[in-house]
Motif scaffolding. Structure first.
Motif, PDB file in Angstrom:
ATOM      1  N   ILE A 285       0.802  -1.257   0.225  1.00 58.09           N
ATOM      2  CA  ILE A 285       0.177  -0.046  -0.007  1.00 58.09           C
ATOM      3  C   ILE A 285       0.851   1.266   0.003  1.00 58.09           C
ATOM      4  CG2 ILE A 285      -1.869   1.330   1.015  1.00 58.09           C
ATOM      5  CD1 ILE A 285      -2.575  -1.387   2.566  1.00 58.09           C
ATOM      6  N   ARG A 286       0.724   2.102  -0.894  1.00 59.64           N
ATOM      7  CA  ARG A 286       1.525   3.454  -1.082  1.00 59.64           C
ATOM      8  C   ARG A 286       0.658   4.484  -0.743  1.00 59.64           C
ATOM      9  NH1 ARG A 286       6.222   3.977  -3.779  1.00 59.64           N
ATOM     10  NH2 ARG A 286       5.322   6.106  -4.473  1.00 59.64           N
ATOM     11  N   LEU A 287       1.089   5.397   0.050  1.00 64.35           N
ATOM     12  CA  LEU A 287       0.281   6.789   0.076  1.00 64.35           C
ATOM     13  C   LEU A 287       1.318   8.061   0.212  1.00 64.35           C
ATOM     14  CD1 LEU A 287      -2.498   7.849   1.008  1.00 64.35           C
ATOM     15  CD2 LEU A 287      -1.879   7.481   3.334  1.00 64.35           C
ATOM     16  N   GLN A 288       0.764   8.992  -0.637  1.00 63.83           N
ATOM     17  CA  GLN A 288       1.509  10.306  -0.566  1.00 63.83           C
ATOM     18  C   GLN A 288       0.683  11.441  -0.048  1.00 63.83           C
ATOM     19  OE1 GLN A 288       4.580  10.424  -3.099  1.00 63.83           O
ATOM     20  NE2 GLN A 288       4.699  12.844  -2.947  1.00 63.83           N
ATOM     21  N   ALA A 289       0.745  12.033   0.885  1.00 67.15           N
ATOM     22  CA  ALA A 289       0.065  13.108   1.223  1.00 67.15           C
ATOM     23  C   ALA A 289       0.503  14.466   0.930  1.00 67.15           C
ATOM     24  CB  ALA A 289      -0.436  13.131   2.627  1.00 67.15           C
ATOM     25  N   VAL A 342      -0.269  -4.593  10.393  1.00 68.61           N
ATOM     26  CA  VAL A 342       0.235  -3.976   9.207  1.00 68.61           C
ATOM     27  C   VAL A 342       1.845  -3.312   9.524  1.00 68.61           C
ATOM     28  CG1 VAL A 342      -0.052  -1.685   7.645  1.00 68.61           C
ATOM     29  CG2 VAL A 342      -2.044  -3.052   8.251  1.00 68.61           C
ATOM     30  N   LYS A 343       2.350  -3.588   8.543  1.00 69.06           N
ATOM     31  CA  LYS A 343       3.754  -3.505   8.817  1.00 69.06           C
ATOM     32  C   LYS A 343       3.994  -2.302   7.728  1.00 69.06           C
ATOM     33  CE  LYS A 343       4.539  -6.981  11.092  1.00 69.06           C
ATOM     34  NZ  LYS A 343       4.645  -6.929  12.555  1.00 69.06           N
ATOM     35  N   GLY A 344       5.297  -1.569   7.904  1.00 69.70           N
ATOM     36  CA  GLY A 344       5.642  -0.496   6.823  1.00 69.70           C
ATOM     37  C   GLY A 344       6.359   0.674   7.499  1.00 69.70           C
ATOM     38  N   VAL A 345       6.365   1.875   6.674  1.00 71.41           N
ATOM     39  CA  VAL A 345       7.333   2.911   6.889  1.00 71.41           C
ATOM     40  C   VAL A 345       6.410   4.317   6.676  1.00 71.41           C
ATOM     41  CG1 VAL A 345       9.129   4.541   6.217  1.00 71.41           C
ATOM     42  CG2 VAL A 345       9.436   1.917   6.375  1.00 71.41           C
ATOM     43  N   VAL A 346       6.513   5.059   7.889  1.00 74.58           N
ATOM     44  CA  VAL A 346       5.767   6.540   7.270  1.00 74.58           C
ATOM     45  C   VAL A 346       6.786   7.538   7.575  1.00 74.58           C
ATOM     46  CG1 VAL A 346       4.083   8.258   8.342  1.00 74.58           C
ATOM     47  CG2 VAL A 346       3.374   5.719   8.107  1.00 74.58           C
ATOM     48  N   ASP A 347       6.937   8.355   6.756  1.00 77.13           N
ATOM     49  CA  ASP A 347       7.976   9.423   6.652  1.00 77.13           C
ATOM     50  C   ASP A 347       7.307  10.662   6.703  1.00 77.13           C
ATOM     51  OD1 ASP A 347      10.499  10.665   6.426  1.00 77.13           O
ATOM     52  OD2 ASP A 347      10.904  10.114   4.325  1.00 77.13           O
ATOM     53  N   ARG A 364      -1.643  16.957  16.742  1.00 73.43           N
ATOM     54  CA  ARG A 364      -2.662  16.963  15.620  1.00 73.43           C
ATOM     55  C   ARG A 364      -2.185  16.609  14.117  1.00 73.43           C
ATOM     56  NH1 ARG A 364      -3.886  20.572  11.623  1.00 73.43           N
ATOM     57  NH2 ARG A 364      -6.273  20.577  10.851  1.00 73.43           N
ATOM     58  N   GLN A 365      -1.069  16.593  13.737  1.00 67.83           N
ATOM     59  CA  GLN A 365      -0.677  16.020  12.326  1.00 67.83           C
ATOM     60  C   GLN A 365      -0.689  14.434  12.495  1.00 67.83           C
ATOM     61  OE1 GLN A 365       3.214  18.075  11.953  1.00 67.83           O
ATOM     62  NE2 GLN A 365       2.162  19.593  10.889  1.00 67.83           N
ATOM     63  N   ILE A 366      -0.041  14.024  13.691  1.00 66.71           N
ATOM     64  CA  ILE A 366      -0.117  12.507  13.816  1.00 66.71           C
ATOM     65  C   ILE A 366      -1.504  11.974  13.828  1.00 66.71           C
ATOM     66  CG2 ILE A 366       0.386  10.779  15.443  1.00 66.71           C
ATOM     67  CD1 ILE A 366       2.650  11.322  14.014  1.00 66.71           C
ATOM     68  N   GLN A 367      -2.323  12.709  14.379  1.00 66.06           N
ATOM     69  CA  GLN A 367      -3.715  12.226  14.333  1.00 66.06           C
ATOM     70  C   GLN A 367      -4.301  12.185  13.213  1.00 66.06           C
ATOM     71  OE1 GLN A 367      -5.691  14.758  17.206  1.00 66.06           O
ATOM     72  NE2 GLN A 367      -4.728  13.859  19.190  1.00 66.06           N
ATOM     73  N   LEU A 368      -4.213  13.159  12.040  1.00 63.67           N
ATOM     74  CA  LEU A 368      -4.376  13.193  10.778  1.00 63.67           C
ATOM     75  C   LEU A 368      -4.183  12.137  10.053  1.00 63.67           C
ATOM     76  CD1 LEU A 368      -4.408  17.144  10.300  1.00 63.67           C
ATOM     77  CD2 LEU A 368      -6.441  15.800  10.418  1.00 63.67           C
ATOM     78  N   MET A 369      -2.843  11.715  10.165  1.00 68.89           N
ATOM     79  CA  MET A 369      -2.196  10.658   9.737  1.00 68.89           C
ATOM     80  C   MET A 369      -2.685   9.156  10.060  1.00 68.89           C
ATOM     81  SD  MET A 369       1.789  11.835  10.044  1.00 68.89           S
ATOM     82  CE  MET A 369       2.628  10.352   9.675  1.00 68.89           C
ATOM     83  N   HIS A 370      -2.831   9.166  11.375  1.00 65.88           N
ATOM     84  CA  HIS A 370      -3.572   8.079  12.001  1.00 65.88           C
ATOM     85  C   HIS A 370      -4.779   7.770  11.083  1.00 65.88           C
ATOM     86  CE1 HIS A 370      -4.799   5.304  15.170  1.00 65.88           C
ATOM     87  NE2 HIS A 370      -5.900   5.868  14.966  1.00 65.88           N
ATOM     88  N   ARG A 371      -5.596   8.621  11.160  1.00 68.81           N
ATOM     89  CA  ARG A 371      -6.952   8.397  10.368  1.00 68.81           C
ATOM     90  C   ARG A 371      -7.064   8.070   9.024  1.00 68.81           C
ATOM     91  NH1 ARG A 371      -8.478  12.589  13.892  1.00 68.81           N
ATOM     92  NH2 ARG A 371      -8.315  14.403  12.413  1.00 68.81           N
ATOM     93  N   ARG A 372      -6.059   8.842   8.412  1.00 67.70           N
ATOM     94  CA  ARG A 372      -5.868   8.695   6.888  1.00 67.70           C
ATOM     95  C   ARG A 372      -5.202   7.486   6.501  1.00 67.70           C
ATOM     96  NH1 ARG A 372      -4.217  11.805   2.198  1.00 67.70           N
ATOM     97  NH2 ARG A 372      -4.436  10.464   0.654  1.00 67.70           N
ATOM     98  N   VAL A 377      -5.761   1.735   4.630  1.00 68.41           N
ATOM     99  CA  VAL A 377      -5.818   0.237   4.827  1.00 68.41           C
ATOM    100  C   VAL A 377      -7.204  -0.511   4.487  1.00 68.41           C
ATOM    101  CG1 VAL A 377      -5.309  -1.645   6.155  1.00 68.41           C
ATOM    102  CG2 VAL A 377      -3.700   0.259   6.165  1.00 68.41           C
ATOM    103  N   LEU A 378      -8.308   0.146   5.010  1.00 71.60           N
ATOM    104  CA  LEU A 378      -9.532  -0.408   4.713  1.00 71.60           C
ATOM    105  C   LEU A 378     -10.170  -0.331   3.264  1.00 71.60           C
ATOM    106  CD1 LEU A 378     -11.282   0.898   8.297  1.00 71.60           C
ATOM    107  CD2 LEU A 378     -10.307  -1.391   7.689  1.00 71.60           C
ATOM    108  N   SER A 379      -9.734   0.696   2.627  1.00 70.68           N
ATOM    109  CA  SER A 379     -10.174   0.830   1.344  1.00 70.68           C
ATOM    110  C   SER A 379      -9.414  -0.155   0.616  1.00 70.68           C
ATOM    111  CB  SER A 379      -9.799   2.436   0.948  1.00 70.68           C
ATOM    112  OG  SER A 379      -8.422   2.658   0.810  1.00 70.68           O
ATOM    113  N   THR A 380      -8.094  -0.413   0.702  1.00 68.62           N
ATOM    114  CA  THR A 380      -7.497  -1.379   0.216  1.00 68.62           C
ATOM    115  C   THR A 380      -8.056  -2.865   0.214  1.00 68.62           C
ATOM    116  OG1 THR A 380      -5.359  -0.222   0.384  1.00 68.62           O
ATOM    117  CG2 THR A 380      -5.033  -2.346  -0.100  1.00 68.62           C
ATOM    118  N   VAL A 381      -8.241  -3.294   1.669  1.00 64.03           N
ATOM    119  CA  VAL A 381      -9.011  -4.306   1.948  1.00 64.03           C
ATOM    120  C   VAL A 381     -10.263  -4.425   1.010  1.00 64.03           C
ATOM    121  CG1 VAL A 381     -10.116  -6.017   3.708  1.00 64.03           C
ATOM    122  CG2 VAL A 381      -8.071  -4.523   4.119  1.00 64.03           C
ATOM    123  N   LYS A 382     -11.052  -3.409   0.950  1.00 63.47           N
ATOM    124  CA  LYS A 382     -12.076  -3.482   0.127  1.00 63.47           C
ATOM    125  C   LYS A 382     -11.897  -3.626  -1.461  1.00 63.47           C
ATOM    126  CE  LYS A 382     -16.236  -0.659  -0.811  1.00 63.47           C
ATOM    127  NZ  LYS A 382     -17.172   0.295  -0.336  1.00 63.47           N
TER     128      LYS A 382
END
Length: 651
Positions: A285-289, A342-347, A364-372, A377-382
């Motif tokens: 799973i890749r994600l770039q914000a 889930v394993k991985g890296v967040v930079d 607050r930024q970490i909380q936004l990342m947490h939700r995103r 992950v859930l959309s990937t499972v879907k």
């Protein structure tokens, strides 16, 4: 300019002593700080060279170099980045910080625990001074790109520091540490050891953009003749270059590269490096914000569940980086507990290098990342459900139990979790079904999603509670995981359909016509069995709250059900296992008015109400109902005695 000697500010001196002796619990981080500073200096030079053509700086081979000298016990961290002017050295290094030191020191003393203190250190930006944890003296030599003169700064970290101008300093910054003696009790390792340097760089700085080089070490015995091995290596007589320096970091920040630049094998290798797994991941799973808060994420869903997934202290597998500098292994604040597999890296680009776990929980930024990240992950499972059903089936088989914990923990994503969940049902003995598929198959007039919890599929299918549903062909979810006992009470509905236990409350099945016919028949049965029901309720009053006629039984004589809002016995046991004592809950005994045992008992009660044997029969009916649902008897020995006596009379 001559050498000048300065004194540290009082607050700065106190701060420095605190940091050296008590704040950092892991002294290895000093090298992470210095390498990170060097990486920033290289980034700044590259940007400055792009902006200013007249800078005249050499950017052809930007790198970080580490050099050790075991005999002299020194470690040098060198870069050819932007460097600093004399004014910058005095302002940024000499005074630790140019404002707010007293306020920071006060906050530091008020911080509870070393982790919170480290977080404050990171916010204040004095990581360079962590060098004094491992060094008796630190010498900084620097020259800013575009200037001709350099500056040397030297201090033992006690009370003073010196600053002098140097004519022949190379571009960039070099930090020479005269190391303290090795002390294992104080977690002071041998930082002249090539193995230790490799380990720290690999752990903390592997994905730094720039190469981190370590000068080649002379072979054992190479200097036995007393010659200057280092000098010989740097300037061999034949004019050829010496041994090539070793590059310690991979520089493969795969999360920062586009998908078409990275092979599946490279992703898989990174996953194995992070997770210590031998099997390729199930999904990448890749994600770039981008925007006001920038971060990149590269996450992996494993192919199998680890054995300790449900054990206390399980280490989550998402690593936190800041600008490609490793910060922490299992960053709990980034991923909810139900996605701990889930394993991985967040930079992240805008966090402090020394941000602590306590600060992460509030950021607050970490909380936004947490939700995103959770939504991603859930959309990937879907997506897997429709595009790769075989891989989805593997995921749900391995991690379905832990995913369902999110139905309790994450109300915001509850619908999404329900949408990607699968359950065993009476519709198919082998293939699980989604709730959307269940709703599509609901019979005309069916209002609820019916379920039954139990220890196994077999025990649920054989439960007396299922008889009317099986007779009418109504599909029932068969829930066998311990978490199922909890979430079904917490989740009210799916797609507007309420969840309804077949073992709770009254059951009213069939069409409107069938319900009308059953209603008139029930009135007759109520009159016929009224005496028996009143008598049994009184006789079994210590064990049940009510005895009533059942509409869910077609074969069995009786069953035990809970009131609509009562807790199930299995859930009671879960809470008791957690040490929470609960008041006993009486349940309801339902009788099948068409079963020969019940009609016979009703007839016998009408003929000889005072017969003591009838009370024993009522007790046996209740005990058999308990056993049929997998419950436990309060007095198994009495049940066996009563049953043996009854069997004896039949012979």
């Amino acid at each position: 300019m001559p050498t000048e000697t300065f004194e540290f500010q009082v607050e700065a001196r106190q701060l420095l002593q605190l940091m050296i002796h008590s704040i950092y619990s892991n002294k290895d981080v000093f090298l992470r700080e210095l390498v990170s500073n060097a990486s920033d200096a290289l980034d700044k030079l590259r940007l400055e060279a792009l902006r200013d053509d007249s800078l005249g700086a050499d950017v052809s081979d930007l790198h970080i170099e580490l050099e050790t000298d075991p005999q002299a016990r020194t470690l040098t961290v060198r870069d050819n980045g932007i460097g600093m002017s004399r004014e910058e050295v005095v302002q940024l290094i000499g005074t630790i910080a140019n404002s707010g030191t007293a306020k920071f020191l006060r906050e530091l003393k008020e911080a509870e625990g070393s982790a919170a203190a480290e977080g404050l250190i990171g916010q204040f930006g004095v990581g360079f001074y962590s060098s004094f944890m491992v060094a008796d003296e630190v010498t900084l030599l620097t020259r800013r790109a575009g200037e001709s003169e350099g500056t040397r700064w030297t201090s033992d970290g006690e009370g003073t520091y010196t600053v002098e101008t140097v004519e022949d300093a190379p571009q960039g910054t070099s930090i020479l540490l005269r190391l303290k003696p090795e002390d294992s009790e104080d977690q002071l390792h041998d930082y002249t050891s090539s193995w230790k340097i490799r380990d720290i760089v690999k752990r903390y700085s592997d994905f730094i953009t720039w190469p981190i080089r370590m000068a080649a070490q002379p072979a054992p015995g190479a200097a036995a003749d007393g010659g200057d091995t280092d000098a010989d290596a740097e300037a061999p007589e034949d004019g050829k270059s010496g041994a090539e320096p070793e590059v310690l970091n991979s520089m493969k920040a795969l999360w920062a590269r586009s998908r078409d630049e990275v092979s599946d094998d490279e992703y898989h290798e990174l996953y194995k490096h992070i997770s210590h797994d031998w099997v390729d991941p199930l999904e990448v799973i890749r994600l770039q914000a981008e925007g006001t808060f920038e971060y990149q994420a590269l996450l992996f869903i494993p192919s199998h569940a680890p054995q300790d997934l449900f054990m206390q202290g399980y280490q989550r597998g998402v690593q936190l980086y800041v600008k490609r500098v490793f910060i922490m292994d299992d960053c709990e604040a980034l991923m909810p507990s139900y996605l701990r597999f889930v394993k991985g890296v967040v930079d992240a680009q805008d966090l402090s290098l020394n941000v602590s776990r306590e600060i992460l929980q509030q950021d607050r930024q970490i909380q936004l990342m947490h939700r995103r990240l959770a939504k991603k992950v859930l959309s990937t499972v879907k997506d897997l459900m429709s595009s790769a059903p075989d891989r989805y089936a593997t995921l749900w088989r391995e991690f379905g139990r832990v995913l369902k914990e999110g139905l309790l923990d994450d109300a915001d994503n509850r619908e999404a979790i329900l949408g990607v969940s699968s359950f065993a049902t009476t519709h198919d003995k082998d293939a699980p079904t989604t709730l959307a598929q269940y709703v599509e198959r609901m019979k005309d007039g069916q209002e609820h999603i019916f379920y039954l919890t139990g220890e196994s599929r077999q025990s649920i299918e054989n439960s007396p509670h299922m008889e009317a549903f099986q007779a009418k062909g109504i599909e029932v979810l068969l829930l066998t995981d311990p978490v199922d006992e909890v979430w079904v009470d917490a989740v009210p509905e799916f797609d507007g359909r309420k969840f309804r236990s077949v073992a709770k409350g009254e059951v009213d099945l069939g069409t409107e016509e069938e319900k009308a016919e059953a209603g008139s028949e029930r009135e007759k049965q109520q009159e016929e069995f009224a005496g028996l029901l009143t008598w049994m309720t009184a006789e079994l009053g210590d064990s049940v709250k009510e005895v009533r006629l059942s509409s869910r039984l077609t074969v069995s004589p009786a069953c035990i059900v809970s009131d609509t809002n009562d807790m199930t016995p299995a859930l009671e046991n879960i809470y008791r296992a957690m040490g929470q004592e609960l008041p006993p809950v009486k349940r309801i005994l339902e009788l099948n008015p068409k079963h020969a045992l019940v009609t016979g008992l009703n007839r016998a009660h009408g003929e000889r109400e005072d017969d003591p044997a009838l009370k024993e029969t009522a007790e046996l009916v209740h005990s058999m109902a308990l056993l049929a649902e997998g419950g436990e008897l309060a007095d198994p020995a009495r049940f066996v005695k009563l049953m043996a006596d009854r069997l004896e009379r039949t012979l």
